[in-house]
Enzyme design. Structure first.
Site, PDB file in Angstrom:
ATOM      1  N   GLY A  15       6.359  -0.328  13.542  1.00 51.14           N
ATOM      2  CA  GLY A  15       5.416  -1.195  14.230  1.00 51.14           C
ATOM      3  C   GLY A  15       5.469  -2.649  13.804  1.00 51.14           C
ATOM      4  N   ASP A  28      16.701   3.464  12.003  1.00 51.82           N
ATOM      5  CA  ASP A  28      15.620   3.255  11.050  1.00 51.82           C
ATOM      6  C   ASP A  28      15.884   2.007  10.210  1.00 51.82           C
ATOM      7  OD1 ASP A  28      13.497   3.577   9.347  1.00 51.82           O
ATOM      8  OD2 ASP A  28      13.975   5.615   8.765  1.00 51.82           O
ATOM      9  N   ASP A  61       4.843   5.860   8.590  1.00 51.95           N
ATOM     10  CA  ASP A  61       5.115   7.293   8.626  1.00 51.95           C
ATOM     11  C   ASP A  61       3.834   8.121   8.629  1.00 51.95           C
ATOM     12  OD1 ASP A  61       7.747   6.608   8.535  1.00 51.95           O
ATOM     13  OD2 ASP A  61       8.131   7.380   6.523  1.00 51.95           O
TER      14      ASP A  61
END
Length: 440
Positions: free
Chosen positions: A270, A229, A291
């Protein structure tokens, strides 16, 4: 031949999905990717009355199947395509599935299916929560419909490393090796979370400057899946494409050289049109959106962002519009019922399956209700997601809130999604011969 799928107006009764046959039925994908000379783990997903006896014909040397549990384990053999026959048998009958074990360079030949802790527990997650999820995945029979991963998201890490630099866990996770062994003993796989920055989104330890060391630690712990992440890394590299790629390329070299099959999930929301380069940097999946939250506005927005992305999905490499928001959710607050209506949840699960997205549940499995259970054990819908051809549904057209999506399948048929994004019931007609798959 066309298989018609209407996610929004799904008319088959919920109870029909809850009443499984006593005779065996093998579910899940009919192909599985693995790399040679790595630990191998696969649970044959088969519903029906237990006890059940499992057999595999043509299983290559180095792999064995536990006849009582259906867990195939061992060390993956040399590169080759091994065609096997999975057999599940009980007192009410037997079922057989031709199953290819494709040993080579590619993992995740069909999208990952499992559970992730974030959407219900957030940073509150504990060792007990993860064990409970693994227990319920088996006790409810979800594992027999192909749900296979148990993934810890953010919140397991310490705030400081050990003196030798090894990443440490916080007090909520006293022993990740023991936790991983527990998950694996049930035929499930174990996933974990980190960030290429110095800190995760939750402020815990990231992997910056310790990438190789962390992968070696994950090997020791028996990790099968890594969600990576971006988080604090974006402070230095925001929206610069080559810099967005850099941390994922760097970590990938250590994943590829590891002694385990680790599915690599890129989480960078993205940015930089990742669908155009996610495969190049080693990603097995990549987030195409920000999210998700449990509102219709969120689900609708994320779905519409997938309209032009079908060309970028293929076996081993998937567009990911984020995890599922079904059942009891909560993030960092007290858990509550998902705010989506039942119809919206049907559309959400159905279209994520059509999109060949990774299917990661985010609900409290210990509080799962009959509606959610019936939805996520709908094997016809799951089969669309796990189809070996690996095509993402392509957007065909939209007319007055009615959207049509088309997904070619390995057997030569086409699944068609006809969905109503409006707030009122509508009657519509679609000429099947006008729906083309030329966009693929």
């Amino acid at each position: 031949m066309h298989k018609i799928f209407n996610a929004f107006l799904l008319s088959i009764s919920i109870s029909a999905f809850a009443q499984e046959s006593t005779a065996p039925k093998i579910h899940g994908a009919d192909i599985y990717g693995a790399k040679p000379n790595r630990p191998f783990l696969y649970k044959i997903p088969a519903t029906g009355a237990k006890p059940m006896e499992y057999t595999v014909l043509g299983l290559p040397q180095g792999l064995t199947v536990d006849k009582n549990t259906g867990i195939i384990s061992g060390v993956t053999p040399a590169k080759n395509n091994y065609n096997t026959q999975l057999i599940a048998k009980n007192n009410f009958g037997a079922d057989t599935l031709s199953f290819d074990i494709k040993v080579g360079e590619e993992l995740s030949l069909t999208p990952a299916m499992g559970w992730n802790s974030w959407n219900v527990f957030g940073l509150r997650v504990t060792d007990k929560d993860i064990r409970n999820a693994a227990d319920v995945m088996v006790s409810t029979g979800l594992i027999d419909h192909g749900w296979g991963y148990i993934n810890i998201d953010d919140g397991w890490e310490s705030e400081e490393r050990k003196p030798d630099g090894e990443i440490a866990t916080n007090s909520k996770f006293p022993d990740l090796t023991a936790l991983s062994d527990y998950i694996h003993s049930k035929g499930l796989k174990f996933g974990i979370y980190s960030s290429p920055g110095s800190r995760t989104c939750g402020g815990f330890l990231g992997s910056l400057n310790h990438e190789e060391q962390d992968i070696k630690t994950y090997e020791k712990w028996g990790v099968d899946y890594l969600k990576y992440d971006l988080c604090s890394y974006t402070v230095r590299t925001f929206l610069v494409k080559k810099n967005l790629q850099k941390p994922y390329i760097y970590m990938n070299q250590f994943i590829q050289n590891s002694n385990r099959d680790i599915v690599y999930s890129l989480c960078q929301y993205g940015l930089g049109k990742v669908w155009k380069w996610g495969k190049e940097v080693g990603g097995n999946s990549w987030r195409t959106t920000g999210d998700i939250v449990d509102t219709w506005a969120s689900v609708n927005r994320l779905l519409n962002k997938q309209k032009k992305l079908s060309a970028y999905a293929s076996p081993g490499h998937w567009n990911d519009p984020d995890m599922l928001v079904l059942g009891i959710v909560g993030w960092n607050n007290d858990s509550r019922k998902c705010r989506l209506t039942e119809a919206e949840q049907q559309l959400h699960f159905g279209m994520w399956s059509m999109l060949a997205s990774p299917l990661l549940l985010g609900c409290d499995l210990t509080k799962i209700d009959s509606f959610t259970m019936s939805l996520i054990t709908n094997d016809d819908i799951i089969a669309l997601n796990q189809d070996r051809l690996g095509k993402q549904a392509a957007f065909v057209f939209e007319r007055e809130d009615i959207q049509v999506w088309s997904k070619p399948l390995a057997d030569g048929s086409t699944a068609i999604g006809i969905i109503n994004l409006g707030t009122k019931e509508k009657t519509t007609s679609v000429k099947l011969d006008k729906i083309s798959s030329t966009q693929y």
